[in-house]
Motif scaffolding. Structure first.
Motif, short mmCIF file in Angstrom:
data_model
loop_
_atom_site.label_atom_id
_atom_site.label_comp_id
_atom_site.label_asym_id
_atom_site.label_seq_id
_atom_site.Cartn_x
_atom_site.Cartn_y
_atom_site.Cartn_z
N ASP A 83 -5.23 -7.41 -8.51
CA ASP A 83 -4.37 -8.21 -7.62
C ASP A 83 -5.11 -9.43 -7.08
O ASP A 83 -6.28 -9.33 -6.71
CB ASP A 83 -3.91 -7.34 -6.44
CG ASP A 83 -2.54 -6.76 -6.69
OD1 ASP A 83 -2.27 -6.43 -7.87
OD2 ASP A 83 -1.75 -6.64 -5.73
N TYR B 106 -2.27 -12.03 1.25
CA TYR B 106 -1.35 -12.03 0.11
C TYR B 106 -1.57 -10.86 -0.86
O TYR B 106 -1.26 -10.98 -2.04
CB TYR B 106 -1.42 -13.36 -0.68
CG TYR B 106 -1.16 -14.56 0.18
CD1 TYR B 106 0.07 -14.73 0.81
CD2 TYR B 106 -2.16 -15.51 0.40
CE1 TYR B 106 0.30 -15.83 1.62
CE2 TYR B 106 -1.94 -16.60 1.21
CZ TYR B 106 -0.71 -16.75 1.81
OH TYR B 106 -0.48 -17.83 2.63
N GLU C 102 -0.21 -7.43 -2.00
CA GLU C 102 1.08 -6.74 -1.80
C GLU C 102 0.90 -5.37 -1.16
O GLU C 102 -0.12 -4.70 -1.38
CB GLU C 102 1.78 -6.61 -3.14
CG GLU C 102 2.29 -7.95 -3.66
CD GLU C 102 2.92 -7.85 -5.03
OE1 GLU C 102 3.01 -6.72 -5.56
OE2 GLU C 102 3.30 -8.89 -5.56
N THR D 175 0.12 -2.34 -3.44
CA THR D 175 -1.19 -2.25 -4.11
C THR D 175 -2.10 -1.28 -3.34
O THR D 175 -2.20 -1.37 -2.11
CB THR D 175 -1.87 -3.63 -4.16
OG1 THR D 175 -0.97 -4.54 -4.74
CG2 THR D 175 -3.15 -3.59 -4.98
N ALA E 245 2.61 -7.87 3.59
CA ALA E 245 1.41 -7.84 2.74
C ALA E 245 0.32 -7.04 3.47
O ALA E 245 0.51 -6.60 4.61
CB ALA E 245 0.93 -9.25 2.47
#
Lengths: 294, 178
Positions: free
Chosen positions: A193, A210, A212, A215, A253
């Motif tokens: 990521d 940023y 996600e 993740t 996020a």
């Protein structure tokens, strides 16, 4: 009486002129249009370079002796740890050498070109004495003469240190990755990521945004530069390891905290990567319709 | 060689020496982890010797020299040290008969105040590396350094600005240096 009033007026005028000049210079600097100011600073950096080097040369033995006295136990432990790491590194070098040979042979077999040629580097000594209590950069004893330019990445043996923000003929200044103005595209190695790492001030870990919410990020994971198109950093430079992960529901996020791999307090030698990003060339659209050409 | 030179040439020489001493020597001697900035001390001494008008100009010169060697926004030191020079002159004018020790104490407070002013400017400009520095420790060390070096710095600025020692008349012995 009139003479005193005249003197007072002149004093105020002088003060106002100086304050206005200072504000004008601040505005020029903030707008990034300080070409003359940067040149003047660069020239001063070059001019004072030998004085800095001489002072550093004289002070270094005393500094080392003092460090030896006050932190003898720490140095002994660090020495033992470094010996262990050196042995591991030597074994790794052999393994990496074999892998590299295999890779080159495979590339030759399939007739492919090496997509990631080695980036040339310049090794530079860090001048180990900031000139101010409010310093946010480090000074290197090499500059434009050695190929160093603004924006180039700087790393130590441990990982990314920062980027060059000023390069004069013989000197350069490096903005550390902990600086609040610093940001770089990074990648969490395990998940792949991408996020944006930002500095939060001296002595503080970086914050990566940023990433996600879905993740999975685990403390201890490795973070490297992502090297997306136009980035001032090539892909794969070690940034640090994840120390903390917090979901940020408002932004949708995760807020990932990363501890820099490089020891920014004890930088003696660093390497400047002579890397200039491949900015995509602008596409020129032909206004003539294709039929008209035929 | 400099005996016949004007205040501008002399001041430039004093500032150049201060800058060389700063980057070559004082950057390596850090009492309590603090770098003593001689240009702040000089701006104070200039204001105290020359008064508010000359102090503002001399402080401005110190600030410009400081802006050239630091990496803070260009003009920040010029602004702060101009004000330091001016305020030093303005405050000293209120107490013209202060003795040498009192002057050193005043210089010490002004130098520490100068650091506070710098931090204030950093706060206004949202410079984290300024506001998060150990301001109190820096101000104390700078104040102590000013206390110790003020007689030397007053002498240097008096030479640079071509200021004759103040003459006071005593009934017994006539004129003497103040």
């Amino acid at each position: 009486m009139a003479r005193r009033a005249g003197i007072r007026r002149r004093t105020w005028l002088r003060l106002a002129l100086l304050v206005v000049t200072a504000i004008a210079l601040l505005t020029l600097d903030a707008r990034g249009s300080g070409g003359v100011l940067d040149t003047a600073r660069g020239a001063t950096l070059d001019l004072l370079g030998p004085v800095r080097t001489f002072g550093d040369w004289v002070a270094e033995p005393f500094r080392n002796a003092w460090r030896g006295i006050v932190s003898y136990d720490d140095l002994e432990a660090e020495n033992a740890q470094l010996r262990g790491e050196l042995a591991e590194a030597e074994a790794s070098v052999l393994r990496v050498g074999e892998l590299e040979r295999d890779r080159q042979e495979l590339l030759a077999l399939v007739g492919a070109r090496d997509a990631a040629p080695a980036i040339p580097r310049v090794t530079a000594r860090v001048i180990d004495a900031p000139v101010s209590n409010f310093e946010r950069t480090i000074e290197l004893a090499k500059g434009r003469r050695d190929g160093i330019r603004e924006g180039m990445p700087v790393e130590s043996g441990d990982g990314l240190v920062g980027r060059v923000v000023q390069a004069s003929t013989t000197r350069s200044r490096v903005e550390l990755l902990t600086d609040p103005n610093f940001d770089a595209g990074v990648r969490i190695v395990r998940s792949g990521d991408d996020g944006l790492a930002s500095g939060r001030g001296p002595g503080r870990d970086l914050e990566v945004s940023y990433i996600e919410l879905e993740t999975v990020v685990i403390p201890g994971e490795t973070v490297v530069t992502s090297g997306f198109a136009g980035s001032t950093f090539p892909a794969g430079l070690l940034v640090g390891t994840v120390t903390d992960v917090e979901p940020d529901a408002v932004r949708g996020a995760q807020r990932v905290t990363v501890h820099p791999a490089a020891d920014l307090e004890r930088l003696r030698w660093v390497q400047v990567l002579l890397y200039e990003p491949n900015v995509p060339e602008p596409v020129i659209v032909d206004r003539e319709p294709p039929e008209a050409e035929q | 060689m400099m005996a016949g030179a004007g205040p501008l040439a002399r001041s430039t020489l004093v500032l150049a020496v201060a800058v060389v001493v700063h980057v070559g020597l004082l950057a390596h001697i850090t009492p309590a982890g603090v770098i003593v900035d001689p240009l702040v001390l000089l701006a104070v001494a200039g204001g105290m010797m020359g008064g508010r008008s000359t102090g503002a100009s001399f402080g401005g010169g110190c600030g410009l020299a400081s802006d050239l060697i630091l990496h803070t926004p260009f003009g920040m030191s010029l602004l702060v040290l101009t004000l330091v020079g001016y305020l030093s002159g303005a405050i000293t004018e209120q107490i013209p008969s202060a003795g040498r020790l009192a002057r050193a104490a005043i210089a010490s407070l002004l130098a520490a105040g100068g650091i506070g002013l710098f931090a204030g400017a950093g706060w206004l400009m949202d410079l984290v590396y300024v506001t998060e520095a150990p301001i109190v420790r820096i101000a104390i060390v700078t104040g102590v350094a000013s206390l110790l070096t003020n007689p030397l710095l007053e002498r240097a600025t008096r030479w640079a600005l071509i200021i004759r020692p103040r003459m006071t008349v005593s009934p017994e012995s006539g004129a003497r240096g103040g």
